[in-house]
Write an enzyme that holds these catalytic residues in place. Sequence first.
Site, PDB file in Angstrom:
ATOM      1  N   ASP A  98       0.869  -1.170   0.000  1.00 26.15           N
ATOM      2  CA  ASP A  98       0.000   0.000   0.000  1.00 26.15           C
ATOM      3  C   ASP A  98       0.910   1.226   0.000  1.00 26.15           C
ATOM      4  OD1 ASP A  98      -2.263   1.646   0.420  1.00 26.15           O
ATOM      5  OD2 ASP A  98      -3.180   0.061   1.637  1.00 26.15           O
ATOM      6  N   ASP A 202      -2.865   4.634  -2.615  1.00 22.99           N
ATOM      7  CA  ASP A 202      -3.845   5.298  -1.763  1.00 22.99           C
ATOM      8  C   ASP A 202      -4.265   6.656  -2.340  1.00 22.99           C
ATOM      9  OD1 ASP A 202      -5.106   5.225   0.973  1.00 22.99           O
ATOM     10  OD2 ASP A 202      -4.006   7.100   1.193  1.00 22.99           O
ATOM     11  N   GLU A 264      -6.650   3.640  -5.506  1.00 26.25           N
ATOM     12  CA  GLU A 264      -7.871   3.916  -4.738  1.00 26.25           C
ATOM     13  C   GLU A 264      -8.391   5.272  -5.210  1.00 26.25           C
ATOM     14  OE1 GLU A 264      -9.450   4.744  -0.212  1.00 26.25           O
ATOM     15  OE2 GLU A 264      -7.765   5.805  -1.087  1.00 26.25           O
ATOM     16  N   HIS A 328     -10.539  -2.404   4.295  1.00 25.15           N
ATOM     17  CA  HIS A 328     -10.255  -1.912   5.646  1.00 25.15           C
ATOM     18  C   HIS A 328     -10.994  -0.612   5.973  1.00 25.15           C
ATOM     19  CE1 HIS A 328      -7.842   0.308   2.903  1.00 25.15           C
ATOM     20  NE2 HIS A 328      -7.587   1.202   3.850  1.00 25.15           N
ATOM     21  N   ASP A 329     -11.717  -0.060   5.014  1.00 28.85           N
ATOM     22  CA  ASP A 329     -12.435   1.207   5.235  1.00 28.85           C
ATOM     23  C   ASP A 329     -13.951   1.048   5.240  1.00 28.85           C
ATOM     24  OD1 ASP A 329     -10.167   2.847   5.354  1.00 28.85           O
ATOM     25  OD2 ASP A 329     -10.110   3.091   3.182  1.00 28.85           O
TER      26      ASP A 329
HETATM   27  C1  GLC Z   1      -7.430   5.860   2.146  1.00 28.55           C
HETATM   28  C2  GLC Z   1      -7.225   4.686   3.068  1.00 28.55           C
HETATM   29  C3  GLC Z   1      -7.730   5.039   4.425  1.00 28.55           C
HETATM   30  C4  GLC Z   1      -6.954   6.231   4.923  1.00 28.55           C
HETATM   31  C5  GLC Z   1      -6.978   7.387   3.928  1.00 28.55           C
HETATM   32  C6  GLC Z   1      -5.946   8.381   4.240  1.00 28.55           C
HETATM   33  O1  GLC Z   1      -8.760   6.152   1.972  1.00 28.55           O
HETATM   34  O2  GLC Z   1      -7.840   3.552   2.534  1.00 28.55           O
HETATM   35  O3  GLC Z   1      -7.658   3.978   5.317  1.00 28.55           O
HETATM   36  O4  GLC Z   1      -7.507   6.676   6.132  1.00 28.55           O
HETATM   37  O5  GLC Z   1      -6.723   6.946   2.608  1.00 28.55           O
HETATM   38  O6  GLC Z   1      -4.676   7.893   3.937  1.00 28.55           O
END
Ligand code: GLC
Length: 554
Positions: A98, A202, A264, A328-329
Amino acid sequence: MRKAWWKEAVVYQIYPKSFQDTNGDGIGDLQGIIRHLDYIHDLGATVIWLNPIYASPQVDNGYDISDYQSIHPAFGTLDDFRQLLDEAHRRGIRVILDMVLNHTSDEHRWFQESKKSKDNPYRDFYIWRPAKNGKEPNNWGNYFYEGRGSAWEWDETTQEYYLHNYSKKMPDLNWDCPAMRQEIYSMLRWWCDLGIDGFRLDAINRLQKPKGLPDSTRPCAPPVNPYGYIVDREMCANQPGIHDLLKELNREVFSRYDIMTVGETGNLTSVKALPYIHEDSHEINMLFHFEIAKNAHLVSVPEYKDIQKRWADVIRQGGWSTQYLTNHDSPRQISRFGNDGEFRVESGKMLAMLSHTQPGTIYVYQGEEIGMINVNFPSIEYYDERYTVGKYHSMVEQGVDPKEALEQLKMMSRDNVRTPMQWSSEQFAGFSDSKPWLSVNPTYTEINVQAAIADPASILYTYKQLIALRKEHPVMVYGDYCPVMEQYENVVAYTRAYEGEKWFMIFNFQAAPQEIEFPEELKGLTERALLMCNYPDHKARTLRPYEARIYKIS
Ligand code: GLC
């Protein structure tokens, strides 16, 4: 369609902090992942994705990186990581990391330098602005509802604000700064040279901020921040210039290695996807859109079907897609899209069969394969993650009853998926010998890996079977997607066809039974054509609650 290993992949997502603790500190670690590589191999996954493992103050569980090139001490060392990489590769499992490029921790050396003075060589690595009329440079609110809510933090030393879309402990990087970009590229190449197999990127569509950093004029969804800051995630998403940045990243790093990249990308629908992921765009391979797993919104079955249809078109036009219902979110998928009471097993299997037969690379989040469900913590003190805690306090401050605030936040809390992995019915679910950093979900006595392995009818075996089928039948990866029987609102049905092989899938996406009439071409379907069903027996024209069937019709 071009073939690629990353299209055929089944990616198993590991949240290292909650996977397996081996040194008794209540925090998962890299040795814990090594311990379970055989389990992952046995499941059939071909790639593992690790949530951030780098040095970090852990304000946002590692998404706040203080050193990109070292491992967070609670997780282990670089040698542990090398060992993990070797052990995974030995089993034919690839490893993707990640990578957080939108921001760093404020404890990162670059930021420490950047804030020293306006002429520090690192000043431009971050986004600094003077006050505007004695206030923040604009009205943006931070995504974590932290503090009074602004996305800007005042710095006494240099008398300027810095931008942080997330926590004030996570300043945004300035991608307009060429020197910063070069540092990032060489860091990424360093990881690739170490032998990793790709990156989950990310918040990748947020790197480019809008020119001039204008105020947001979009009305803020309730509860409105009393200080007037607007949490507007559209502001920094898909801004002009983002594609140039990604093309440069691809040229400087990705294209030089045989790796996979998955971005993402919040605030992005199928309409804007192709430029990011088209084969000839030379940016990234695929992305996580949020059209299904969007926060605070439960898609209906017709919406789900529409979304899948649109993304199948993206593939047809030369892009690629991902299939995931949880990460995880987001909450646990059975609690969100299925039924975590009476039909936990049936709906868990149905969701698996549905995801694995849709077009795109498959992502399985730890614990999903044993049907883990949301946690029901009794009070806010049990929660850890920034978003739930920040939003709770902001709601309470605005007069919402604390109990009510908690109830509203429970379903979507990111801690639902972050509770420790449930390995066994032993104390702390076999995750650790001592009290874990986040409480174990009390369901562990029933829902755990050991019990799943012992029960041939468990959800785990459905995952194993699906993953094994994917390796044997390219139709699951490359098959053209065609929705059928669209007149049934809560039924999802489609065919996939590839090189003479044709499959037909049907899912009753609800807790009520459903009578169906097969179309002419499917009327002759026989038992022999049935590859998989989530009930031991079934009646041809009646679908039971969450019933799922996969037929091989040619
Ligand atoms: C992404 C991650 C999340 C994190 C955010 C800030 O959305 O998946 O878990 O809090 O980025 O890095």
